[in-house]
Each structure stands twice: as C-alpha cells, then as structure tokens.
Design an enzyme around this catalytic site. Structure first.
Site, PDB file in Angstrom:
ATOM      1  CE  LYS A  13       8.348 -11.026 -17.753  1.00 15.32           C
ATOM      2  NZ  LYS A  13       9.308 -10.078 -18.094  1.00 15.32           N
ATOM      3  CG  ASP A  27       4.118   2.345  -3.852  1.00 17.76           C
ATOM      4  OD1 ASP A  27       2.939   2.764  -3.717  1.00 17.76           O
ATOM      5  OD2 ASP A  27       4.752   1.809  -2.825  1.00 17.76           O
ATOM      6  CG  ASP A  75       1.265  -3.058  -4.440  1.00 21.24           C
ATOM      7  OD1 ASP A  75       0.720  -1.912  -3.847  1.00 21.24           O
ATOM      8  OD2 ASP A  75       1.846  -3.873  -3.732  1.00 21.24           O
TER       9      ASP A  75
HETATM   10  C1  IPM Z   1      -1.673  -0.565  -1.812  1.00 20.69           C
HETATM   11  C2  IPM Z   1      -1.018  -1.164  -0.524  1.00 20.69           C
HETATM   12  C3  IPM Z   1      -1.885  -2.257  -0.176  1.00 20.69           C
HETATM   13  C4  IPM Z   1      -1.855  -3.156  -1.209  1.00 20.69           C
HETATM   14  C5  IPM Z   1      -1.546  -3.146   1.200  1.00 20.69           C
HETATM   15  C6  IPM Z   1      -1.390  -2.324   2.443  1.00 20.69           C
HETATM   16  C7  IPM Z   1      -2.153  -4.351   1.395  1.00 20.69           C
HETATM   17  O1  IPM Z   1       0.404  -1.411  -0.806  1.00 20.69           O
HETATM   18  O2  IPM Z   1      -3.069  -0.280  -1.458  1.00 20.69           O
HETATM   19  O3  IPM Z   1      -0.991  -0.358  -2.808  1.00 20.69           O
HETATM   20  O4  IPM Z   1      -0.766  -4.164  -1.593  1.00 20.69           O
HETATM   21  O5  IPM Z   1      -2.643  -3.276  -2.246  1.00 20.69           O
HETATM   22 MG    MG Z   2       0.814  -0.347  -2.525  1.00 16.44          MG
END
Ligand code: IPM
Ligand code: MG
Length: 357
Positions: free
Chosen positions: A192, A252, A248
């Site tokens: 960013k 996802d 993170d």
């Molecule tokens: C991940 C999870 C973790 C993170 C959490 C559970 C602390 O979301 O491994 O992506 O944020 O890194």
């Molecule tokens: Mg995560």
C-alpha cells in the site's frame, strides 16, 4: 537417522483431521522407510483448558526440538472472551515468532475434479495455481507499541504499529523470488505504497532484490487492487509476496477461489527449513466433533512437510497422488460435495487415502 515430527491437534476439528493425517504419515513412514518418530503436545484452547496458557513451555520445548510440526487448528467461541494475551491464537502466534517461521507459503490450487465448487465461473478459475508468500513474524501483527490506552480526554484509543526492517523484507523477498524461479517466474509484490511508508520501503527492497533474480518478472500492486484482481482475473498471478496482514486477508480470498478451503495446505518455514505445517482453514467449531470435516488439507500439509522440511519428495508425491485418486473416485466430504459425488465422513476420507497409497 531418526527425525521427529510434533503433532499439535489443537481445537475444534483439529484433533479429527490431524488423526487422519497421522495415519497417513505412519503409512508412508513404513512404506518409504522414512525413520520418522512422532510426539504430540497441547496448543491453543486445548492447552488453556489443561494448563491455563495457550502455549505451554513444554510444547514450545518440543517444538524447538522437532524437525517438523503438523498443526490442526486453534481457537473457538469457548475462549473468545479471554483477554488477548490468553487467547488460543496466541499459541499459534507464539510458535511462529519463537521458531522464527517467517515464510508462510499458501498455495491456492484448483483441483480439476472440484472445478464446480468455485463460486466463480469455470473459465475464470480452471487451471488456477497461485502461491501466496506471506511474511509471518513481523508487520502489524507483532509491531510495538500496541495496546489500548486512555487519552487525556478520558477516551480510550486502540493502536498497533505497522513496521518492517529492511532485513525482514529482504529475507521474505528472497523466499518469494526463489519460489517464482521454480514456478512461472512471475512475482507480484503487494503493498500500500500510496499511503504507508513501511510499504514504500517494502517496494524499494523488492526492486533492489530483482537484480539478483533477472529471470523473474517483478510487478507491484496495491492491496486493494490485488483483492479486486484476485476475483476478476486470478490467473494473471503466479507468486504473490506480501506482508503479514495483507497476506492473511488475500490468502483467504485466494483459497476461496478454489471453492474448497478444506483442500488447501500451508507451510511456515524458518531459515533452517524447520517448518510448521497446517491446513489453511480454521478450527470450524460449528462442525467439530461431528466427523464431517475434510481431512485433505491436513493430509496435504503432511505432504508439504515431507517435501520442505524432511526432504522426502517421493513420499510427498505419493500422498498427493493418493489424494487426487480419492477425488477421482468421487469421494467428497460435505464441504466439497457436488452432484454425483459420494458423501463421506472425515474417517472414511482418511481411510480412502490410506487405501490409495
Ligand atoms: C491464519 C489465521 C491466523 C492469522 C489467526 C488464527 C491468528 O487467520 O493463519 O491465517 O491471522 O494469522
Ligand atoms: Mg487467516
């Protein structure tokens, strides 16, 4: 040479899925004469319940000594109201930082057998194969100072610090460039840099590193755009490198492109290639104990562990082939179920992989 694997089942569906991966590891251990020995320990909520801390000293000791670690998942509503420092997640973060597992590799691969599971059109995702390299022990997750303080006005203010040193950026950059060299030779660094100084430095270091890897094509993208491009045209990416929090979030998103977060493994490595391996999905407390969770991400994490930390490529390939075979057979846990599939339990899926080996 005996090598030690530490199993950390953790919370929620963790124990169920790690149990299946453990059986698979025992099988390849015998088949390929790997000489692995196994230990287990408590982490997360399970450790809080027994010892009042999410990362008991004994677990950390075992982790330090292990050649590799296989973790299920941590966390759940039972522990959500505990203060931050006592939450199950601190167990995971503590392992990452104590073992300096700075390089988190999160592949997002679309299995052809599961193409219909994605919420995106098949032509957008077919053949998808992205690797996200996420920095895991720095950035805003660990920056100091942090906390909630009271201002003179009496109002409370929460604050965290987003920081990266040059050397932290350089070492994750190297992992990403090297990964790109082994794959499609394209690296996109996500930052960013239009707003945050820390990522201006990030971009500068990535540019600097480029000279050492002339065969890799480096590009840069702002994180908001990257989030959009991932759903618009995900196949433009080969390797993505980014900081802890952006990684993170984007990992996802990338996982869900494949429609089956229950299929995706991950590796967290330090500079000695010691690693902790875990499925990308979480502890799924809503389905824990029902025997319906998908063990394949954990089984594939075990394969990654054999490849990266234990140097057993053949055994890793055997596990991956076995997983592909059970998918070909039409076996599906609930999360990847689609028309024509045969719905199976966690244990049946584990058994099927064993039989396919
Ligand atoms: C991940 C999870 C973790 C993170 C959490 C559970 C602390 O979301 O491994 O992506 O944020 O890194
Ligand atoms: Mg995560």
């Amino acid at each position: 040479m005996s090598r030690n694997v530490l199993l950390l089942p953790g919370d929620g569906i963790g124990p169920e899925i790690v149990a299946e991966a453990e059986k698979v590891l025992h099988k390849v251990n015998d088949q390929f004469g790997l000489g692995l020995s196994f230990e287990s320990a408590l982490v997360g909520g399970a450790a809080i319940d027994e010892t009042d801390t999410p990362l008991p000293e004994e677990t950390l000791e075992k982790a330090r000594k292990a050649d590799a670690i296989l973790l299920g998942a941590v966390g759940g509503p039972k522990w959500d109201s505990l203060p931050m420092a006592k939450r199950p997640e601190k167990g995971l973060l503590g392992l990452r930082s104590n073992l300096e597992l700075f390089a988190n590799l999160r592949p997002a691969i679309l299995y052809p057998q599961l193409a219909s599971a994605s919420s995106l059109k098949p032509e957008v995702v077919s053949g998808l194969d992205i690797l996200i390299v996420r920095e895991l022990t720095g950035g805003i997750y660990f920056g100091q100072p942090r906390g909630v303080r009271e201002l003179e006005s009496g109002e409370r203010q929460g604050y965290n610090t987003y920081q990266y040193t040059e050397s932290e950026i350089r070492r994750i950059g190297r992992v990403a460039f090297e990964a790109a060299q082994q794959r499609g030779k394209k690296l996109c660094s996500v930052d960013k840099a239009n707003v945050l100084e820390v990522t201006v430095l990030w971009r500068e270091i990535m540019e600097d590193l480029k000279r050492e890897y002339p065969d890799v094509e480096l590009s840069h993208m702002y994180v908001d755009n990257a989030a959009m491009q991932l759903v618009r045209a995900p196949k433009q990416f080969d390797v993505i490198v980014t900081g802890n929090m952006f990684g993170d979030i984007l990992s996802d998103e990338a996982a869900m492109l494949t429609g089956s977060i229950g299929m995706l493994p991950s590796a967290s490595l330090n500079s000695d290639k010691q690693g902790m391996y875990e499925p990308c999905h979480g502890s799924a407390p809503d389905i824990a104990g029902q025997g319906i969770a998908n063990p394949l991400a954990t089984i594939l994490s075990a394969a990654m562990m054999l490849r990266y930390s234990l140097n057993e490529e053949k055994a890793a390939l055997a596990i991956e082939a076995a997983v592909s075979k059970v998918l070909d057979q039409g076996l599906r846990t609930a999360d990847i179920m689609s028309e024509g599939g045969q719905k199976v339990s966690t244990r049946d899926m584990g058994e099927a992989v064993l039989n396919a080996l």
